[in-house]
Write a protein that holds these residues in place. Sequence first.
Motif, short mmCIF file in Angstrom:
data_model
loop_
_atom_site.label_atom_id
_atom_site.label_comp_id
_atom_site.label_asym_id
_atom_site.label_seq_id
_atom_site.Cartn_x
_atom_site.Cartn_y
_atom_site.Cartn_z
N THR A 30 0.85 -1.18 0.00
CA THR A 30 0.00 0.00 0.00
C THR A 30 0.90 1.24 0.00
O THR A 30 2.07 1.18 0.38
N GLY A 31 0.34 2.34 -0.45
CA GLY A 31 1.10 3.58 -0.46
C GLY A 31 2.17 3.64 -1.52
O GLY A 31 3.03 4.53 -1.48
N ALA A 32 2.13 2.71 -2.48
CA ALA A 32 3.11 2.70 -3.57
C ALA A 32 2.51 1.92 -4.74
O ALA A 32 1.62 1.09 -4.57
N TRP A 33 3.01 2.21 -5.94
CA TRP A 33 2.52 1.47 -7.11
C TRP A 33 3.05 0.05 -7.07
O TRP A 33 4.20 -0.20 -6.73
N THR A 34 2.18 -0.92 -7.42
CA THR A 34 2.57 -2.33 -7.40
C THR A 34 1.94 -3.06 -8.58
O THR A 34 0.87 -2.68 -9.06
N HIS A 35 2.61 -4.09 -9.06
CA HIS A 35 2.12 -4.86 -10.21
C HIS A 35 1.14 -5.94 -9.81
O HIS A 35 0.49 -6.54 -10.68
N ALA A 36 1.07 -6.27 -8.52
CA ALA A 36 0.27 -7.40 -8.06
C ALA A 36 -0.50 -7.03 -6.81
O ALA A 36 -0.10 -6.15 -6.04
N PHE A 37 -1.61 -7.71 -6.63
CA PHE A 37 -2.41 -7.53 -5.41
C PHE A 37 -2.52 -8.89 -4.74
O PHE A 37 -3.09 -9.82 -5.30
N GLU A 118 -4.39 3.13 -1.15
CA GLU A 118 -4.14 4.01 -0.02
C GLU A 118 -3.83 3.18 1.23
O GLU A 118 -4.40 2.10 1.41
N PRO A 119 -2.94 3.66 2.09
CA PRO A 119 -2.55 2.87 3.28
C PRO A 119 -3.72 2.44 4.15
O PRO A 119 -3.67 1.38 4.78
N ASP A 120 -4.79 3.24 4.19
CA ASP A 120 -5.95 2.86 5.00
C ASP A 120 -7.04 2.19 4.16
O ASP A 120 -8.17 2.02 4.62
N TYR A 121 -6.72 1.85 2.94
CA TYR A 121 -7.66 1.18 2.03
C TYR A 121 -8.90 2.03 1.76
O TYR A 121 -9.97 1.50 1.48
N ASN A 182 -16.39 4.39 0.91
CA ASN A 182 -17.01 5.03 2.07
C ASN A 182 -16.64 4.34 3.38
O ASN A 182 -17.23 4.61 4.43
N GLU A 183 -15.70 3.43 3.33
CA GLU A 183 -15.20 2.77 4.52
C GLU A 183 -13.71 2.52 4.36
O GLU A 183 -13.18 2.52 3.26
N LYS A 184 -13.05 2.32 5.49
CA LYS A 184 -11.62 2.09 5.49
C LYS A 184 -11.32 0.65 5.91
O LYS A 184 -12.12 0.00 6.56
N ASN A 185 -10.12 0.19 5.52
CA ASN A 185 -9.61 -1.11 5.95
C ASN A 185 -10.45 -2.29 5.51
O ASN A 185 -10.40 -3.35 6.12
N ASN A 186 -11.21 -2.11 4.44
CA ASN A 186 -11.89 -3.24 3.81
C ASN A 186 -10.97 -3.72 2.69
O ASN A 186 -10.98 -3.19 1.57
N ARG A 187 -10.18 -4.73 2.98
CA ARG A 187 -9.10 -5.13 2.08
C ARG A 187 -9.57 -5.84 0.82
O ARG A 187 -8.79 -6.08 -0.09
N GLU A 188 -10.83 -6.16 0.77
CA GLU A 188 -11.35 -6.82 -0.43
C GLU A 188 -11.64 -5.84 -1.55
O GLU A 188 -11.63 -6.19 -2.74
N LEU A 189 -11.94 -4.61 -1.21
CA LEU A 189 -12.45 -3.66 -2.20
C LEU A 189 -11.52 -3.45 -3.39
O LEU A 189 -11.99 -3.36 -4.53
N PRO A 190 -10.18 -3.33 -3.22
CA PRO A 190 -9.33 -3.19 -4.42
C PRO A 190 -9.49 -4.35 -5.38
O PRO A 190 -9.46 -4.16 -6.61
#
Length: 617
Positions: A30-37, A118-121, A182-190
């Motif tokens: 998070t907080g940086a460009w990445t090729h993979a999730f 974003e670091p807080d998703y 509209n929420e933070k730290n929901n890691r599925e959304l990306p």
Amino acid sequence: MTSTRRLLSLTLAAALSLSTSALALAETVTGAWTHAFTMGDAAKYPADFKHFDYVNPDAPKAGTLRLGTRGAFDTFNPILPKGDPAAGLGLTYDTLMTPSLDENNTYYGHLAKELFIEPDYSAVTFRLDPDAKWHDGEKVTAADVVWTFEKMIELSPNQAQYYASVTNAEALTDGEVKFTFNEKNNRELPLILGQLLVLPQHWWEGTDAKGNKRDIGASTQEPPLGSGAYKLQSFDAGKTITYERVPDYWAATKPTELGQNNFDTLAYEYFLDESVWFEGFKGDQFDYWSEYSARRWATGFDFPAVEEGRVVLETFAQDYNASGAMTGFIPNLRRDKFQDEKVREALNYAFDFEELNRTVFFEQYDRINSYFFGLPFASKDLPQGEELEILESVKDLIPASVFTEVYTNPVAGDSQKLRGNLRTALGLLTEAGYTLQGNQLVDANGKQLEIELLMHQASLEPIAQNMITNLRQIGVAMTLRIVDTPQYINRLRSFDYDMIYTSWAQSFSPGNEQRFFFGTGSADAEGSQNYLGLADKGVDAIIEKLIAADDRATQEAASAALDRVLLHKHLVVPGYALQYSRTARWNRFSHPETLPEFSSGFPTIWWWDEEKATQTK
């Protein structure tokens, strides 16, 4: 099972369905460009990887793969919630990201070369691959992504609910698109956004060959414009479709595509009758058969081509390694007759799985005992540790039995056990206010308890008759209504049924999709997969704890807690399942010697084998 454009034999409706899963939780970039999730330990493949390990990068590009499917199709519009989209339509489109089949829950950039979380998703930004283009040569742009997203939520209540956490979609530049949550730290959304299938805005807002303006809100049988590895070559409305490989496909040599999409053409033929469908395979009208009937698998493949080796039978455990399901008889809680838990529990005592397994299934199946059947975190024993803490936090909203009893299905298999089960069922129905008068079980107003079971697969009739026959013995009038597939889909979408027999596919890492399966917010949303019509505060609370889980241990504990509560509410009569896929194919194809851990890879990483084809004729 995870929805993905890789499952080419599915219709696009399934590819767009909300069986998309959450990722396993762990540290990701998070907080940086990445090729993979990834939310596993780490992405296996670095940014400069050449191709996936499980592909044959030198696979020949040749041949035709013919596939058979059931039903009919009436549209090439990929996002309308109504109608029957053409099989294989997902072949013509690309998604922002694409999965690795030898990693659990890891996705790599496709249309989007990179992403920034974003670091807080609270948001995710995708940077498109500058090489990405539509089949007409136009570039794929961030405006296409935003337009697709907005049209999906405008036209489909399903998608609107599924993407409810997305508050804004914005094209920052031609090549960057940002989604804000509209929420933070929901890691599925990306991931949910990464699986977005992108459509060409300029084409849909243009005119057809006759000068008529196209309408994304209407059904169409005009061959669509896409960006994928294949484009539609020809079709016979409702009967056949042929796709041809795009020779200058923009991603053909990209690391996520090398060694894949190897057939020159893929052809689909539709069959209305199941027996004719199977005879079509035996008669070499198409090449690949995925078997779901235990009886046919045991007795139906004794024809000469199998004995001669021209048809190959093969099972693939890989197809089930990262997926589970709850399949069963699902009552519609929107009907008053199913509101009483005792009525629902009684129905389970009337299902004799053991007899079916012996006489119909050739002992091939296991009885389902979990909403996450086949997955390692399904509930078992009595709750303890973090799962117990989660359950105690909502103890006033859930059945007390979750703390003291381990859920088990009734067991029959012989006449004595079945009689005992039916006595138990009748006792439960009596407690629910019904009375047995002669051969009819009636309520306080003298009305018999009647249940219509809606199905569209005649092959499931023996399973239905098991319930019908046993319920008749205690005065319940269950009837079977078999309708054609379009009518079934329409009635399903509008919740026009007493009971159905279907399933919820579950992934290795459950998440937001549980809201759509079991959440109050989806209970009355037309077309949702909340088939039950379940609206329960305790279930809602556990789902939110699952979605908010910040580590894998908590995610597994919340999944087990959800599983346990759903089971103890006796919402479904659990059915049966396999842990491997059963397939047959005409021996004209090859696949990598070592298949990926989480899929057979058919047909994406398979190829035409000229030598085998010559021998098979």
